[in-house]
Scaffold this active site. Structure first.
Site, PDB file in Angstrom:
ATOM      1  N   ARG A 225      -2.212  -8.352   9.145  1.00  0.00           N
ATOM      2  CA  ARG A 225      -2.974  -8.311   7.933  1.00  0.00           C
ATOM      3  C   ARG A 225      -1.688  -8.685   6.688  1.00  0.00           C
ATOM      4  O   ARG A 225      -0.931  -7.883   6.740  1.00  0.00           O
ATOM      5  CB  ARG A 225      -3.610  -7.272   7.503  1.00  0.00           C
ATOM      6  CG  ARG A 225      -4.728  -7.570   6.447  1.00  0.00           C
ATOM      7  CD  ARG A 225      -5.206  -6.105   5.941  1.00  0.00           C
ATOM      8  NE  ARG A 225      -4.321  -5.367   5.066  1.00  0.00           N
ATOM      9  CZ  ARG A 225      -4.098  -4.191   5.540  1.00  0.00           C
ATOM     10  NH1 ARG A 225      -4.673  -3.388   6.170  1.00  0.00           N
ATOM     11  NH2 ARG A 225      -3.119  -3.430   4.618  1.00  0.00           N
TER      12      ARG A 225
ATOM     13  N   GLU B  82       3.712  -7.378   1.614  1.00  0.00           N
ATOM     14  CA  GLU B  82       3.967  -7.239   3.015  1.00  0.00           C
ATOM     15  C   GLU B  82       3.107  -7.635   3.970  1.00  0.00           C
ATOM     16  O   GLU B  82       2.043  -8.096   3.701  1.00  0.00           O
ATOM     17  CB  GLU B  82       4.353  -5.643   3.253  1.00  0.00           C
ATOM     18  CG  GLU B  82       2.855  -4.846   3.186  1.00  0.00           C
ATOM     19  CD  GLU B  82       2.997  -3.689   4.102  1.00  0.00           C
ATOM     20  OE1 GLU B  82       3.955  -3.502   4.816  1.00  0.00           O
ATOM     21  OE2 GLU B  82       2.011  -2.987   4.074  1.00  0.00           O
TER      22      GLU B  82
ATOM     23  N   ASN C  22       1.543  -6.693   8.030  1.00  0.00           N
ATOM     24  CA  ASN C  22       1.393  -5.486   8.688  1.00  0.00           C
ATOM     25  C   ASN C  22       1.265  -6.174   9.966  1.00  0.00           C
ATOM     26  O   ASN C  22       0.199  -6.543  10.370  1.00  0.00           O
ATOM     27  CB  ASN C  22       0.365  -4.745   8.366  1.00  0.00           C
ATOM     28  CG  ASN C  22       0.216  -4.145   6.768  1.00  0.00           C
ATOM     29  OD1 ASN C  22       1.190  -3.050   6.673  1.00  0.00           O
ATOM     30  ND2 ASN C  22      -0.606  -4.600   5.895  1.00  0.00           N
TER      31      ASN C  22
ATOM     32  N   SER D  87      -5.502  -2.081   9.544  1.00  0.00           N
ATOM     33  CA  SER D  87      -6.579  -1.591   9.281  1.00  0.00           C
ATOM     34  C   SER D  87      -7.771  -1.765   8.232  1.00  0.00           C
ATOM     35  O   SER D  87      -7.394  -2.738   7.510  1.00  0.00           O
ATOM     36  CB  SER D  87      -6.569   0.013   9.161  1.00  0.00           C
ATOM     37  OG  SER D  87      -5.887   0.559   8.167  1.00  0.00           O
TER      38      SER D  87
ATOM     39  N   LYS E 296      10.442  -4.240   6.869  1.00  0.00           N
ATOM     40  CA  LYS E 296      10.467  -4.658   5.662  1.00  0.00           C
ATOM     41  C   LYS E 296      11.930  -5.421   5.687  1.00  0.00           C
ATOM     42  O   LYS E 296      12.282  -6.340   4.657  1.00  0.00           O
ATOM     43  CB  LYS E 296      10.551  -3.505   4.662  1.00  0.00           C
ATOM     44  CG  LYS E 296       9.543  -2.762   4.724  1.00  0.00           C
ATOM     45  CD  LYS E 296       8.672  -2.656   3.525  1.00  0.00           C
ATOM     46  CE  LYS E 296       7.088  -1.831   3.817  1.00  0.00           C
ATOM     47  NZ  LYS E 296       6.542  -1.490   4.807  1.00  0.00           N
TER      48      LYS E 296
ATOM     49  N   LYS F  37      12.527  -0.008  -1.162  1.00  0.00           N
ATOM     50  CA  LYS F  37      11.608   0.176   0.316  1.00  0.00           C
ATOM     51  C   LYS F  37      12.559   0.762   1.395  1.00  0.00           C
ATOM     52  O   LYS F  37      13.174  -0.250   1.658  1.00  0.00           O
ATOM     53  CB  LYS F  37      10.678  -1.066   0.341  1.00  0.00           C
ATOM     54  CG  LYS F  37       9.856  -1.475  -0.506  1.00  0.00           C
ATOM     55  CD  LYS F  37       8.973  -2.598  -0.204  1.00  0.00           C
ATOM     56  CE  LYS F  37       7.756  -2.832  -1.091  1.00  0.00           C
ATOM     57  NZ  LYS F  37       6.968  -3.597  -0.325  1.00  0.00           N
TER      58      LYS F  37
ATOM     59  N   GLU G 163       5.810   2.401   7.337  1.00  0.00           N
ATOM     60  CA  GLU G 163       4.599   1.920   7.176  1.00  0.00           C
ATOM     61  C   GLU G 163       3.709   2.988   6.589  1.00  0.00           C
ATOM     62  O   GLU G 163       4.182   4.186   7.038  1.00  0.00           O
ATOM     63  CB  GLU G 163       4.205   1.247   8.295  1.00  0.00           C
ATOM     64  CG  GLU G 163       5.043   0.122   8.996  1.00  0.00           C
ATOM     65  CD  GLU G 163       4.980  -1.072   8.088  1.00  0.00           C
ATOM     66  OE1 GLU G 163       4.230  -1.389   7.451  1.00  0.00           O
ATOM     67  OE2 GLU G 163       6.061  -1.862   8.079  1.00  0.00           O
ATOM     68  N   GLY G 164       2.619   2.592   6.183  1.00  0.00           N
ATOM     69  CA  GLY G 164       1.456   3.811   6.021  1.00  0.00           C
ATOM     70  C   GLY G 164       1.622   4.209   4.561  1.00  0.00           C
ATOM     71  O   GLY G 164       0.705   5.137   4.243  1.00  0.00           O
TER      72      GLY G 164
ATOM     73  N   ARG H   2      -8.358  -4.098  -1.776  1.00  0.00           N
ATOM     74  CA  ARG H   2      -8.019  -2.743  -2.059  1.00  0.00           C
ATOM     75  C   ARG H   2      -7.744  -2.612  -3.509  1.00  0.00           C
ATOM     76  O   ARG H   2      -6.743  -3.413  -3.862  1.00  0.00           O
ATOM     77  CB  ARG H   2      -7.146  -1.931  -1.288  1.00  0.00           C
ATOM     78  CG  ARG H   2      -7.589  -1.958   0.170  1.00  0.00           C
ATOM     79  CD  ARG H   2      -6.362  -1.250   0.852  1.00  0.00           C
ATOM     80  NE  ARG H   2      -5.288  -2.371   1.015  1.00  0.00           N
ATOM     81  CZ  ARG H   2      -3.987  -2.316   1.379  1.00  0.00           C
ATOM     82  NH1 ARG H   2      -3.742  -0.993   2.055  1.00  0.00           N
ATOM     83  NH2 ARG H   2      -3.073  -3.187   1.349  1.00  0.00           N
TER      84      ARG H   2
HETATM   85  P1  ADP Z   1       3.468   0.291   3.519  1.00  0.00           P
HETATM   86  O1  ADP Z   1       4.004  -0.387   4.534  1.00  0.00           O
HETATM   87  O2  ADP Z   1       3.749   1.797   3.206  1.00  0.00           O
HETATM   88  O3  ADP Z   1       1.883  -0.089   3.239  1.00  0.00           O
HETATM   89  P2  ADP Z   1       3.932  -1.648   1.318  1.00  0.00           P
HETATM   90  O4  ADP Z   1       4.965  -2.279   0.987  1.00  0.00           O
HETATM   91  O5  ADP Z   1       2.505  -2.237   1.442  1.00  0.00           O
HETATM   92  O6  ADP Z   1       4.213  -0.525   2.333  1.00  0.00           O
HETATM   93  O7  ADP Z   1       3.796  -0.828  -0.045  1.00  0.00           O
HETATM   94  C1  ADP Z   1       2.676   0.166  -0.361  1.00  0.00           C
HETATM   95  C2  ADP Z   1       2.172   0.059  -1.692  1.00  0.00           C
HETATM   96  O8  ADP Z   1       2.966   0.016  -2.700  1.00  0.00           O
HETATM   97  C3  ADP Z   1       1.388  -1.294  -1.743  1.00  0.00           C
HETATM   98  O9  ADP Z   1       0.134  -1.153  -1.607  1.00  0.00           O
HETATM   99  C4  ADP Z   1       1.562  -1.539  -3.247  1.00  0.00           C
HETATM  100  O10 ADP Z   1       0.485  -0.882  -4.000  1.00  0.00           O
HETATM  101  C5  ADP Z   1       2.637  -0.972  -3.668  1.00  0.00           C
HETATM  102  N1  ADP Z   1       3.974  -2.079  -3.642  1.00  0.00           N
HETATM  103  C6  ADP Z   1       4.741  -2.215  -2.624  1.00  0.00           C
HETATM  104  N2  ADP Z   1       5.311  -3.418  -3.047  1.00  0.00           N
HETATM  105  C7  ADP Z   1       5.187  -3.679  -4.364  1.00  0.00           C
HETATM  106  C8  ADP Z   1       5.718  -4.630  -5.365  1.00  0.00           C
HETATM  107  N3  ADP Z   1       6.828  -5.385  -4.979  1.00  0.00           N
HETATM  108  N4  ADP Z   1       5.267  -4.536  -6.463  1.00  0.00           N
HETATM  109  C9  ADP Z   1       4.418  -3.866  -6.933  1.00  0.00           C
HETATM  110  N5  ADP Z   1       3.673  -2.881  -6.162  1.00  0.00           N
HETATM  111  C10 ADP Z   1       4.192  -2.757  -4.754  1.00  0.00           C
HETATM  112 MG    MG Z   2       1.097  -1.867   2.827  1.00  0.00          MG
END
Ligand code: ADP
Ligand code: MG
Length: 474
Positions: free
Chosen positions: A125, A144, A146, A151, A305, A364, A368-369, A450
């Site tokens: 996803r 990102e 996944n 899910s 990442k 970051k 994940e999660g 979401r």
């Molecule tokens: P994970 O693998 O934990 O899901 P993500 O990279 O998806 O990590 O980051 C988790 C959440 O943080 C995302 O769902 C989003 O809400 C926020 N986020 C992540 N990267 C960004 C970004 N570059 N700008 C704004 N919000 C972000």
């Molecule tokens: Mg995410």
């Protein structure tokens, strides 16, 4: 109605009545989670949190996200097959990040022994936010991708009926008809079915690696149900069960409780806390087998990442997808700014810029999660601490995406109905199957929207921050 539902959000009494209707419909449709009190039992369940109204999404961006999904499938698949690229990209990270290092160890062991698996299945996803441009127009930017345990494909197929219901109660039938139908779990199951067929053993099963405490079981059941309808049987087992009762025969066929396994579908195994010593052993056993892992260890690593950050480097997409300039252009258009924190000038420069303008960056780790990223003051403190340490290579820096906020109600069990300022994240589900060197399936199979309140920087639905939503295309 440029960004929202306008005056509908002002009538508190009406919102409460609509919320009651919406919640009952959600329960009736199966938009369900187990409770946090009883995460291992389905005796007591509640509704998965969701927005009262669908959120407005520009159709052009929705189409763009769908159109680039097959490209992302190909890209992930290309990365997973490129051992030199994975090794080089992750070399600094695995020195400092124990979890990625453990995954990488398994990858190296499997490579050394020779990969027994010949069919590969990707269920991923790709997630995006809508960056507000200088001129106010929204632009699609990837957050990102996944590649493991992506899910909500199951519950996302149940929420359109709920939002249609809400709009129908308001006699907005034309608007209700604009809510897109969506069935990611069916598409995900088609991928598993294809892989299962190519494995070619009529009695072999699908093994779903499950957590003991799983609130999101109904999401997973949606896929299981689709498979059973094709007469493909799924068994749910934990890593612990695999280490006790899993085995390989001399051809490295995988057996679980003496039954042959064609496909291993991971809904566990993406976080350090999910691995005991025993679980790492079980993961290695699964990876060594010729069963079709979804994902195989290389594809899990392709979703880190660090890999995402390296993909944005000049020339890397061209190297991975040679002779495909249009694909490369489509992919690159969705990339936000991504910066390596490896020791050296480039990393120093990125840190200086982030410290000078903390609100424009996200730090970051390789996790994940949800709930792992650092923002604002916390990010500054972490960068100050990491600046002169090699540990910084286990992180990446990313440009912070700033979408235009809008009003909506986030409905959660036990919380009052009120309008809050929100932002959304759009995910597109992708499925591909490769046999040897030939891609035999490559498609997008649905979406997930979401939405969360703006005060939460991080976190998804499972983390209790975001809620399920539907795009209302405009
Ligand atoms: P994970 O693998 O934990 O899901 P993500 O990279 O998806 O990590 O980051 C988790 C959440 O943080 C995302 O769902 C989003 O809400 C926020 N986020 C992540 N990267 C960004 C970004 N570059 N700008 C704004 N919000 C972000
Ligand atoms: Mg995410």
């Amino acid at each position: 109605m440029a960004t929202g539902w306008g005056s509908l959000l002002q009538d508190e009494q009406q919102l409460e009545e609509l919320a009651r209707q919406a919640v009952d419909r959600a329960l009736a449709e199966g938009v369900l989670l187990r409770t946090s009190q009883e995460p291992s039992s389905s005796d007591v369940v509640s509704y998965a949190p969701f927005t009262l109204f669908p959120s407005l999404v520009p159709s052009a961006l929705l189409e763009q996200a769908y159109a680039v999904q097959m490209d992302f499938n190909m890209l992930v698949d290309a990365v997973s097959q490129n051992a030199a690229f994975l090794e080089q990209t992750l070399s600094s990270t695995i020195k400092r990040d124990n979890f990625t290092a453990r995954l990488f160890d398994i990858y190296k062991q499997v490579l050394k022994e020779g990969i027994a698996q010949t069919v590969f299945l990707g269920l991923n996803r790709s997630d995006y936010m809508f960056q507000r441009n200088a001129d106010g127009s929204p632009v699609l930017k990837q957050i990102e991708i996944n590649t493991i345990s992506a899910s909500f494909g199951g519950l996302a197929s149940r929420t359109p009926a709920v939002h249609r219901h809400v709009l129908n109660v308001l006699s907005k039938t034309k608007e209700a008809a604009k809510i897109l139908s969506n069935n990611p779990s069916k598409g995900l199951a088609q991928g598993i079915t294809k892989a299962w067929e190519l494995y070619g053993s009529a009695n072999a099963l699908v093994l779903l690696i499950a957590q003991e405490k799983e609130r999101n079981i109904f999401d997973q059941r949606a896929i299981e149900n689709e498979l059973l309808a094709q007469n493909i049987h799924v068994i749910r087992r934990r890593f612990e069960d695999v280490s006790e009762k899993g085995s390989l025969d001399q051809n490295r066929r995988l057996f679980m409780d003496d039954q042959e396994v064609a496909v291993v579908y991971f809904r566990d195994g993406y976080m350090p806390s999910q691995y005991s010593v025993q679980n790492w052993e079980a993961r290695l056993l699964l990876e060594r087998s010729c069963a079709i892992k979804c994902p195989d260890i290389a594809t899990q690593l392709a979703g880190t990442k660090k890999v995402q950050q390296e993909l944005s480097r000049m020339g890397v997409l061209e190297m991975l997808l040679p002779g495909q300039p249009e694909t490369v252009a489509r992919l690159r258009a969705t990339f936000a700014g991504l910066y390596s924190l490896d020791m050296g000038e480039e990393g120093d420069q990125a840190i200086t810029e982030a410290l000078a303008a903390p609100s424009q960056f996200v730090l970051k780790p390789q996790r994940e999660g949800g709930g792992n990223n650092l923002y604002g003051e916390e990010m500054v403190r972490a960068l100050e601490r990491l600046k002169d340490s090699e540990e910084r290579a286990s992180y990446i820096l990313m440009e912070k995406i700033e979408p235009e906020p809008f009003g909506n109600c986030l409905l959660r069990p036990g919380t009052p109905v009120r309008v809050v300022q929100c932002i959304s994240e759009l995910g597109i589900f992708g499925v591909y199957v490769r046999q040897g060197k030939t891609l035999v399936m490559n498609k997008h199979v649905g979406h997930l929207l979401r939405t969360k309140a703006i005060e939460h920087a991080d976190g998804g639905v499972a983390a209790g921050v975001a809620v399920l939503d539907n795009p209302y295309p405009v």
